[in-house]
Design an enzyme around this catalytic site. Sequence first.
Site, PDB file in Angstrom:
ATOM      1  N   HIS A  25       7.124   1.930   8.350  1.00 53.65           N
ATOM      2  CA  HIS A  25       5.855   1.705   7.643  1.00 53.65           C
ATOM      3  C   HIS A  25       5.762   2.703   6.498  1.00 53.65           C
ATOM      4  CE1 HIS A  25       1.516   0.151   7.946  1.00 53.65           C
ATOM      5  NE2 HIS A  25       1.579   0.886   6.848  1.00 53.65           N
ATOM      6  N   HIS A  27       5.067   2.639   2.241  1.00 51.08           N
ATOM      7  CA  HIS A  27       4.686   1.835   1.064  1.00 51.08           C
ATOM      8  C   HIS A  27       5.415   2.301  -0.196  1.00 51.08           C
ATOM      9  CE1 HIS A  27       1.180  -0.413   2.760  1.00 51.08           C
ATOM     10  NE2 HIS A  27       1.172   0.588   3.613  1.00 51.08           N
ATOM     11  N   ASP A  29       4.558   1.797  -3.340  1.00 49.25           N
ATOM     12  CA  ASP A  29       3.619   2.362  -4.320  1.00 49.25           C
ATOM     13  C   ASP A  29       2.929   3.618  -3.787  1.00 49.25           C
ATOM     14  OD1 ASP A  29       2.560   0.392  -2.549  1.00 49.25           O
ATOM     15  OD2 ASP A  29       0.683   0.377  -3.652  1.00 49.25           O
ATOM     16  N   GLY A 186      -4.255  -4.071   2.129  1.00 45.45           N
ATOM     17  CA  GLY A 186      -5.560  -4.102   1.467  1.00 45.45           C
ATOM     18  C   GLY A 186      -6.674  -3.981   2.484  1.00 45.45           C
ATOM     19  N   HIS A 213      -1.078  -5.130   9.131  1.00 43.32           N
ATOM     20  CA  HIS A 213      -1.961  -3.961   9.179  1.00 43.32           C
ATOM     21  C   HIS A 213      -3.182  -4.351  10.028  1.00 43.32           C
ATOM     22  CE1 HIS A 213       0.060  -2.217   5.586  1.00 43.32           C
ATOM     23  NE2 HIS A 213      -0.535  -1.091   5.915  1.00 43.32           N
ATOM     24  N   GLU A 216      -6.622  -0.226  12.032  1.00 44.97           N
ATOM     25  CA  GLU A 216      -6.690   0.993  11.214  1.00 44.97           C
ATOM     26  C   GLU A 216      -8.142   1.164  10.734  1.00 44.97           C
ATOM     27  OE1 GLU A 216      -4.754   0.827   7.379  1.00 44.97           O
ATOM     28  OE2 GLU A 216      -4.562   3.003   7.254  1.00 44.97           O
ATOM     29  N   ASP A 313       3.467   6.073   6.112  1.00 41.76           N
ATOM     30  CA  ASP A 313       2.483   5.277   5.372  1.00 41.76           C
ATOM     31  C   ASP A 313       2.650   5.528   3.861  1.00 41.76           C
ATOM     32  OD1 ASP A 313       0.614   3.274   5.260  1.00 41.76           O
ATOM     33  OD2 ASP A 313      -1.109   4.561   5.643  1.00 41.76           O
TER      34      ASP A 313
HETATM   35 ZN   LIG Z   1       0.044   0.951   5.429  1.00 40.22          ZN
END
Ligand SMILES: [Zn+2]
Length: 371
Positions: A25, A27, A29, A186, A213, A216, A313
Site C-alpha cells: 500500500h 501511493h 503521488d 479518495g 480503501h 480508514e 501509504d
Molecule cells: Zn492509501
Amino acid sequence: MAIDQHGDAKLEGVSIRSLPKVSLHDHLDGALRPQTIIEIADEVGVEVPEAAADDLADWFEDQSDSGSLVEYLKTFDLTIAVMQTRDGLRRVAKEFVEDLAADGVIYGEVRWAPEQHLQGGLSLDEVVEAVQEGIEEGEDAVEASGRDIRVGQLISAMRHTDRSLEIAELAVRHRGRGAVGFDIAGPEAGFPPSNLRPAFDYLASAFFPATVHAGEAAGLDSIRSALIDGRALRLGHGVRIAEDLDVVEQKGEEVQVRFGDLARWVRDREIPLELSPSSNLQTGAIAAWGTQLEDHPFDLLYQLGFAVTVNVDNRTMSRTSLTRELSLLADAFEYTLEDLEAFQLNAAAAAFLTIEEREELIELIGEGFSA
Ligand SMILES: [Zn+2]
C-alpha cells in the site's frame, strides 16, 4: 531501541533495512523525492512553497501533521501537478522503484489514479504506459546495481468521480502489461463501494483482483460494502475492523475478545489488512483508540490472528519508509525478527501475483530473515 535518522534500527543485531520486504500500500503521488518535485516544477512552471529540498520535506511533514484535511490535501495538489507529463510520470515512477529497492523491498505494488494525470493532454492509456516505462527503467537500474525488485501497478479509480467503470476497463486492458490490480481511493465517508458497483461487477466478471480503501475514514459499513460490493481481496488499511471486536478484560492478565460476524469473517478468511501505522495516526483513522503508536490496534489484530501487513501509504507526506514503519512497530510493541518476518510473509501471500510468484517471494523472505 535506537532508530536512526533514516528510520533504520538494529533488531537482534540485524539492520531492518537489510531485510527483504514487500510493500503493498504505497501511493505513487505520495512518494516523490522533494528534489525531484523542485526540478520538475521548475521545468513545467508550477509554484513550490519551498525552494530547497530539505525545507520542502519539512513542509510536507508540517502540512500532514497539521490535523487539517485541507492542508494535507494541498500536498497532493503539488505532487500531482508535477506528474502531468510523460517525462514527469516516468521519472517519478523510476525513482519510486529505486527508493523501494534501497529500502530493502523486493516486491512492491504502486497505486495511483490515472484520471488525475490528464491535465497535460495525455490519454488514460498514455499515462499508464508512461508510469510502466518508469517502473521498468527503475527495475533495470536496480538490477544493474546488483539487486532485484519487481513492482506492479494498482490502478485506482477516484470514489467521488463517475469514471470508475472506465478506469476498471483501463486496468483490465493493461493486465499483463504492468497492471496487477484495481483500487478505489479518495473520500471514503459518503462514497461507499456500493456506489461503484458496475465497475466491481465488471472486474469480477474479468477475474481481475481488487483491493479497496475501507475502514480508514469510515467504519464497519464501509468494510462490509468493500467485501460484498467490491469483492475486495484485501482491505486498504481496514484498521477500523477493530470496531467489531469487543475486548473484555478478565480478572488478572487474561483478555477475552468477542468477535462480530464481520471481524470473524475477515480474520478467518485471512483477508489481508494493509495497515499503515504512521498514516493511520495522522489521518485520525485510529482516533477511537488513541493518539500514539502504542494505541494502534495493530498489535491486537496481530495477536488475534488477522493477516496484518505493514505499509507506508504516503512516504513523502509521512516522511517515512517501510523500514521506519517496521522500526517504529518493533519499538512500540517489542517485536522480534520473527514477528517482522510474519508481516512480510503475510504481504507476500497477499500480493496480486500468481501462486508460483508468491511462493518464490516467500522463499526469498525466508532466506533473507534466516541469513
Ligand atoms: Zn492509501
